[in-house]
Scaffold this motif. Structure first.
Motif, PDB file in Angstrom:
ATOM      1  N   ILE A 119      22.457 -11.502  14.513  1.00  0.00           N
ATOM      2  CA  ILE A 119      21.396 -10.555  14.170  1.00  0.00           C
ATOM      3  C   ILE A 119      20.324 -11.307  13.372  1.00  0.00           C
ATOM      4  CG2 ILE A 119      20.863  -8.474  12.870  1.00  0.00           C
ATOM      5  CD1 ILE A 119      23.721  -7.552  13.471  1.00  0.00           C
ATOM      6  N   ARG A 145      17.518  -9.780  11.877  1.00  0.00           N
ATOM      7  CA  ARG A 145      16.742  -8.658  11.362  1.00  0.00           C
ATOM      8  C   ARG A 145      15.621  -9.116  10.425  1.00  0.00           C
ATOM      9  NH1 ARG A 145      20.988  -5.621   9.190  1.00  0.00           N
ATOM     10  NH2 ARG A 145      21.478  -5.091  11.312  1.00  0.00           N
ATOM     11  N   HIS A 165      16.110 -13.337  22.411  1.00  0.00           N
ATOM     12  CA  HIS A 165      17.299 -13.575  21.599  1.00  0.00           C
ATOM     13  C   HIS A 165      18.348 -12.505  21.859  1.00  0.00           C
ATOM     14  CE1 HIS A 165      19.750 -14.926  18.288  1.00  0.00           C
ATOM     15  NE2 HIS A 165      19.751 -13.700  17.792  1.00  0.00           N
ATOM     16  N   GLN A 200      20.974 -10.234  20.563  1.00  0.00           N
ATOM     17  CA  GLN A 200      21.355  -9.662  19.280  1.00  0.00           C
ATOM     18  C   GLN A 200      22.868  -9.591  19.096  1.00  0.00           C
ATOM     19  OE1 GLN A 200      19.459  -8.647  16.662  1.00  0.00           O
ATOM     20  NE2 GLN A 200      17.672  -9.469  17.685  1.00  0.00           N
ATOM     21  N   GLU A 229      17.934 -17.583   9.339  1.00  0.00           N
ATOM     22  CA  GLU A 229      17.971 -17.142  10.730  1.00  0.00           C
ATOM     23  C   GLU A 229      17.110 -18.040  11.619  1.00  0.00           C
ATOM     24  OE1 GLU A 229      16.758 -13.097  10.293  1.00  0.00           O
ATOM     25  OE2 GLU A 229      18.663 -12.503   9.377  1.00  0.00           O
TER      26      GLU A 229
END
Length: 194
Positions: free
Chosen positions: A81, A83, A75, A77, A114
């Motif tokens: 993001i 996280r 992926h 970043q 995400e």
């Protein structure tokens, strides 16, 4: 005789997409292999080709960990993001889905968002199972948070408040509270000297 110079075609987005899918396939292939020790002159760690050795199929949890790990590894970043999805992946690797269920609601919710964004880029059946399970975990975490909030509202102090006093202080406190009694409430008149 003039030869035409070769014309250059504009690059298309298709090779980039296939290269990206290819790299994800390569990472999944590497992460899906087993590790074994080989002894030649020295001991070496080697990856075992899954096509050469008939192994038992991976469990759904192992497939989910491998797929999520591969996606997070390739992926970018800079584009988005992820996280919280890394936290979900680490907990999934360490403790499985019961560990993910113990994460805070905020982490689970953002991790689900995400994962859904990653599914838009490249969907797979395994990622769909991860998203479905994260949705179930989120619903359970929301219910747990609501129950904890309700229990916190009704929390009863464990130790009653007790203090020592003498008769004069008691009389003074009783007089100060007497004015706060609502109208119509009968105050029992016992041995008090008011």
């Amino acid at each position: 005789m003039s030869a035409k110079p070769p014309t250059r075609q504009a690059p298309t987005a298709a090779p980039a997409a296939t290269a990206r899918r290819g790299s994800l396939r390569w990472v999944r292939d590497v992460l899906g292999r087993s590790i074994r020790l080989e002894r030649k002159n020295q001991v070496h760690v080697a990856l075992v080709d899954p096509r050469g050795v008939a192994e038992e199929p991976m469990s759904l949890l192992m497939q989910q960990r491998a797929d999520l790990g591969a996606r997070l590894l390739v992926h970018d970043q800079a584009t988005q993001i992820v996280r919280n999805l890394f936290i979900v992946h680490d907990e999934l690797r360490a403790n499985g889905w019961p560990g993910v269920e113990n994460l805070p609601l905020k982490v689970i919710s953002r991790g689900l968002s995400e994962a859904e964004i990653l599914a838009v880029d490249e969907a797979s059946d395994v990622l769909a199972t991860i998203i479905a399970t994260l949705r179930e975990v989120k619903v359970a975490a929301e219910a747990r948070a609501a129950r904890e909030a309700l229990e916190a509202d009704w929390e009863v102090p464990q130790v009653p408040e007790v203090s020592d006093t003498n008769f004069d202080e008691y009389e003074l406190m009783e007089r100060s509270w007497a004015g706060t009694v609502p109208a119509g409430l009968d105050i029992p008149r016992g041995n008090s000297r008011m």
